[in-house]
Design a protein around this motif. Structure first.
Motif, PDB file in Angstrom:
ATOM      1  N   VAL A   7      12.041  -4.857  -8.853  1.00 38.51           N
ATOM      2  CA  VAL A   7      11.230  -4.379  -9.725  1.00 38.51           C
ATOM      3  C   VAL A   7       9.884  -4.014  -9.288  1.00 38.51           C
ATOM      4  O   VAL A   7       9.278  -4.555  -8.510  1.00 38.51           O
ATOM      5  CB  VAL A   7      10.890  -5.667 -10.778  1.00 38.51           C
ATOM      6  N   ILE A   8       9.482  -2.653  -9.737  1.00 43.58           N
ATOM      7  CA  ILE A   8       8.347  -2.148  -9.357  1.00 43.58           C
ATOM      8  C   ILE A   8       7.066  -2.814  -9.974  1.00 43.58           C
ATOM      9  O   ILE A   8       7.189  -2.986 -11.395  1.00 43.58           O
ATOM     10  CB  ILE A   8       8.070  -0.526  -9.686  1.00 43.58           C
ATOM     11  N   ASP A   9       6.138  -3.504  -9.440  1.00 40.01           N
ATOM     12  CA  ASP A   9       5.225  -4.053 -10.253  1.00 40.01           C
ATOM     13  C   ASP A   9       3.832  -3.662  -9.585  1.00 40.01           C
ATOM     14  O   ASP A   9       3.175  -4.315  -8.525  1.00 40.01           O
ATOM     15  CB  ASP A   9       5.300  -5.600 -10.026  1.00 40.01           C
ATOM     16  N   ARG A  10       3.205  -2.688 -10.319  1.00 47.10           N
ATOM     17  CA  ARG A  10       1.861  -2.383  -9.769  1.00 47.10           C
ATOM     18  C   ARG A  10       0.909  -3.159 -10.015  1.00 47.10           C
ATOM     19  O   ARG A  10       0.001  -3.426  -9.150  1.00 47.10           O
ATOM     20  CB  ARG A  10       1.714  -0.896 -10.480  1.00 47.10           C
ATOM     21  N   HIS A  13       0.785  -5.672  -7.262  1.00 48.97           N
ATOM     22  CA  HIS A  13       0.240  -4.885  -5.915  1.00 48.97           C
ATOM     23  C   HIS A  13      -1.038  -4.738  -6.218  1.00 48.97           C
ATOM     24  O   HIS A  13      -1.717  -5.181  -5.002  1.00 48.97           O
ATOM     25  CB  HIS A  13       1.165  -3.653  -5.948  1.00 48.97           C
ATOM     26  N   ALA A  14      -1.679  -4.464  -7.297  1.00 50.93           N
ATOM     27  CA  ALA A  14      -3.135  -4.325  -7.080  1.00 50.93           C
ATOM     28  C   ALA A  14      -3.634  -5.746  -6.970  1.00 50.93           C
ATOM     29  O   ALA A  14      -4.683  -5.798  -6.529  1.00 50.93           O
ATOM     30  CB  ALA A  14      -3.548  -3.573  -8.817  1.00 50.93           C
ATOM     31  N   ARG A  15      -3.333  -6.727  -7.652  1.00 50.94           N
ATOM     32  CA  ARG A  15      -3.854  -8.128  -7.593  1.00 50.94           C
ATOM     33  C   ARG A  15      -3.496  -8.684  -6.125  1.00 50.94           C
ATOM     34  O   ARG A  15      -4.676  -9.122  -5.407  1.00 50.94           O
ATOM     35  CB  ARG A  15      -3.083  -9.016  -8.605  1.00 50.94           C
ATOM     36  N   ILE A  16      -2.480  -8.477  -5.452  1.00 47.13           N
ATOM     37  CA  ILE A  16      -2.413  -8.791  -4.017  1.00 47.13           C
ATOM     38  C   ILE A  16      -3.757  -7.957  -3.207  1.00 47.13           C
ATOM     39  O   ILE A  16      -4.241  -8.351  -2.303  1.00 47.13           O
ATOM     40  CB  ILE A  16      -1.086  -8.347  -3.340  1.00 47.13           C
ATOM     41  N   ARG A  17      -3.850  -6.733  -3.287  1.00 46.72           N
ATOM     42  CA  ARG A  17      -4.684  -5.686  -2.856  1.00 46.72           C
ATOM     43  C   ARG A  17      -6.231  -6.435  -2.959  1.00 46.72           C
ATOM     44  O   ARG A  17      -6.818  -6.556  -2.080  1.00 46.72           O
ATOM     45  CB  ARG A  17      -4.679  -4.317  -3.178  1.00 46.72           C
ATOM     46  N   TYR A  18      -6.451  -6.892  -4.445  1.00 51.47           N
ATOM     47  CA  TYR A  18      -7.768  -7.502  -4.845  1.00 51.47           C
ATOM     48  C   TYR A  18      -7.948  -8.804  -3.813  1.00 51.47           C
ATOM     49  O   TYR A  18      -9.127  -8.965  -3.556  1.00 51.47           O
ATOM     50  CB  TYR A  18      -7.837  -7.496  -6.267  1.00 51.47           C
ATOM     51  N   GLU A  19      -6.874  -9.704  -4.107  1.00 50.20           N
ATOM     52  CA  GLU A  19      -7.141 -10.724  -3.455  1.00 50.20           C
ATOM     53  C   GLU A  19      -7.242 -10.729  -1.892  1.00 50.20           C
ATOM     54  O   GLU A  19      -8.165 -11.604  -1.304  1.00 50.20           O
ATOM     55  CB  GLU A  19      -5.793 -11.710  -3.795  1.00 50.20           C
ATOM     56  N   LEU A  20      -6.471 -10.035  -1.249  1.00 50.62           N
ATOM     57  CA  LEU A  20      -6.777  -9.652   0.048  1.00 50.62           C
ATOM     58  C   LEU A  20      -8.141  -9.210   0.520  1.00 50.62           C
ATOM     59  O   LEU A  20      -8.759  -9.667   1.385  1.00 50.62           O
ATOM     60  CB  LEU A  20      -5.791  -8.743   0.723  1.00 50.62           C
ATOM     61  N   LEU A  25      -9.659  -8.734   4.010  1.00 49.61           N
ATOM     62  CA  LEU A  25      -8.366  -8.222   4.654  1.00 49.61           C
ATOM     63  C   LEU A  25      -7.787  -7.429   3.723  1.00 49.61           C
ATOM     64  O   LEU A  25      -8.180  -7.022   2.510  1.00 49.61           O
ATOM     65  CB  LEU A  25      -7.178  -9.458   4.460  1.00 49.61           C
ATOM     66  N   ASN A  26      -6.835  -6.361   4.195  1.00 52.65           N
ATOM     67  CA  ASN A  26      -6.175  -5.381   3.643  1.00 52.65           C
ATOM     68  C   ASN A  26      -4.499  -5.442   4.075  1.00 52.65           C
ATOM     69  O   ASN A  26      -4.175  -6.091   4.806  1.00 52.65           O
ATOM     70  CB  ASN A  26      -6.954  -4.104   3.733  1.00 52.65           C
ATOM     71  N   LEU A  27      -4.050  -4.257   3.558  1.00 58.71           N
ATOM     72  CA  LEU A  27      -2.434  -4.176   3.926  1.00 58.71           C
ATOM     73  C   LEU A  27      -2.455  -4.015   5.355  1.00 58.71           C
ATOM     74  O   LEU A  27      -1.218  -4.481   5.997  1.00 58.71           O
ATOM     75  CB  LEU A  27      -1.926  -3.236   3.038  1.00 58.71           C
ATOM     76  N   VAL A  36       4.679  -5.290  11.490  1.00 64.58           N
ATOM     77  CA  VAL A  36       5.472  -4.093  10.978  1.00 64.58           C
ATOM     78  C   VAL A  36       4.364  -2.943  10.652  1.00 64.58           C
ATOM     79  O   VAL A  36       3.169  -3.228  10.772  1.00 64.58           O
ATOM     80  CB  VAL A  36       6.012  -4.432   9.633  1.00 64.58           C
ATOM     81  N   GLY A  37       4.489  -1.976  10.048  1.00 68.02           N
ATOM     82  CA  GLY A  37       3.808  -0.863   9.565  1.00 68.02           C
ATOM     83  C   GLY A  37       3.164  -1.233   8.269  1.00 68.02           C
ATOM     84  O   GLY A  37       3.830  -1.912   7.550  1.00 68.02           O
ATOM     85  N   THR A  38       2.093  -0.546   8.032  1.00 65.72           N
ATOM     86  CA  THR A  38       1.484  -0.788   6.769  1.00 65.72           C
ATOM     87  C   THR A  38       2.191  -0.347   5.476  1.00 65.72           C
ATOM     88  O   THR A  38       2.287  -0.952   4.606  1.00 65.72           O
ATOM     89  CB  THR A  38       0.067   0.151   6.605  1.00 65.72           C
ATOM     90  N   SER A  39       3.106   0.822   5.570  1.00 65.23           N
ATOM     91  CA  SER A  39       4.008   1.238   4.616  1.00 65.23           C
ATOM     92  C   SER A  39       5.095   0.261   4.129  1.00 65.23           C
ATOM     93  O   SER A  39       5.456   0.133   3.354  1.00 65.23           O
ATOM     94  CB  SER A  39       4.516   2.581   5.041  1.00 65.23           C
ATOM     95  N   ALA A  40       5.330  -0.532   5.138  1.00 67.17           N
ATOM     96  CA  ALA A  40       6.324  -1.640   4.955  1.00 67.17           C
ATOM     97  C   ALA A  40       5.730  -2.821   4.123  1.00 67.17           C
ATOM     98  O   ALA A  40       6.304  -3.307   3.317  1.00 67.17           O
ATOM     99  CB  ALA A  40       6.939  -2.321   6.156  1.00 67.17           C
ATOM    100  N   VAL A  41       4.748  -2.961   4.449  1.00 66.78           N
ATOM    101  CA  VAL A  41       3.800  -4.193   3.720  1.00 66.78           C
ATOM    102  C   VAL A  41       3.747  -3.546   2.123  1.00 66.78           C
ATOM    103  O   VAL A  41       3.789  -4.198   1.219  1.00 66.78           O
ATOM    104  CB  VAL A  41       2.684  -4.389   4.253  1.00 66.78           C
ATOM    105  N   SER A  42       3.218  -2.324   1.844  1.00 63.38           N
ATOM    106  CA  SER A  42       2.842  -1.671   0.698  1.00 63.38           C
ATOM    107  C   SER A  42       4.223  -1.709  -0.219  1.00 63.38           C
ATOM    108  O   SER A  42       4.129  -1.980  -1.310  1.00 63.38           O
ATOM    109  CB  SER A  42       2.439  -0.323   0.751  1.00 63.38           C
ATOM    110  N   SER A  43       5.394  -1.313   0.530  1.00 65.31           N
ATOM    111  CA  SER A  43       6.526  -1.185  -0.140  1.00 65.31           C
ATOM    112  C   SER A  43       7.179  -2.392  -0.576  1.00 65.31           C
ATOM    113  O   SER A  43       7.482  -2.760  -1.685  1.00 65.31           O
ATOM    114  CB  SER A  43       7.585  -0.703   0.841  1.00 65.31           C
ATOM    115  N   VAL A  44       6.718  -3.814   0.103  1.00 63.85           N
ATOM    116  CA  VAL A  44       7.261  -4.893  -0.306  1.00 63.85           C
ATOM    117  C   VAL A  44       6.107  -5.313  -1.356  1.00 63.85           C
ATOM    118  O   VAL A  44       6.630  -6.073  -2.531  1.00 63.85           O
ATOM    119  CB  VAL A  44       7.189  -5.840   0.878  1.00 63.85           C
ATOM    120  N   SER A  45       5.092  -5.227  -1.187  1.00 67.89           N
ATOM    121  CA  SER A  45       3.965  -5.576  -2.386  1.00 67.89           C
ATOM    122  C   SER A  45       4.377  -5.033  -3.666  1.00 67.89           C
ATOM    123  O   SER A  45       4.309  -5.577  -4.655  1.00 67.89           O
ATOM    124  CB  SER A  45       2.698  -5.262  -1.815  1.00 67.89           C
ATOM    125  N   ILE A  46       4.519  -3.806  -3.505  1.00 71.56           N
ATOM    126  CA  ILE A  46       4.697  -3.015  -4.921  1.00 71.56           C
ATOM    127  C   ILE A  46       5.975  -3.104  -5.727  1.00 71.56           C
ATOM    128  O   ILE A  46       6.171  -3.260  -6.711  1.00 71.56           O
ATOM    129  CB  ILE A  46       4.537  -1.709  -4.734  1.00 71.56           C
TER     130      ILE A  46
END
Length: 82
Positions: A7-10, A13-20, A25-27, A36-46
């Motif tokens: 399930v895509i959960d934007r 994802h925004a909450r994770i980025r905010y809390e980081l 911290l960031n992705l 891993v690459g940043t895109s992999a983390v973003s893909s999992v987070s979203i």
């Protein structure tokens, strides 16, 4: 868990980025920690992909457990889905 079950959960994802960001911290930091690459983390987070390892690294950085951060991915039999 099948790709179709993800399930895509934007909002999450925004909450994770905010809390980081609150922890300075960031992705990219999570990606380095996970090896891993940043895109992999973003893909999992979203919610576009699934990695128990990346979920665990994100959760640890936020001071919680992956099952609490991604409850939709850990809802079967109380354990980790593969």
């Amino acid at each position: 868990m099948k790709q179709a079950d993800l399930v895509i959960d934007r909002e999450r994802h925004a909450r994770i980025r905010y809390e980081l960001a609150l922890r300075e911290l960031n992705l990219a930091d999570i990606a380095r920690q996970a090896g891993v690459g940043t895109s992999a983390v973003s893909s999992v987070s979203i919610g576009k992909s699934r990695s128990a390892h990346i979920e665990s690294v994100i959760a640890k950085a936020l001071g919680c457990e992956a099952k609490d951060l991604f409850p939709d991915r850990y809802k079967h039999s109380g354990g980790e889905d593969a």
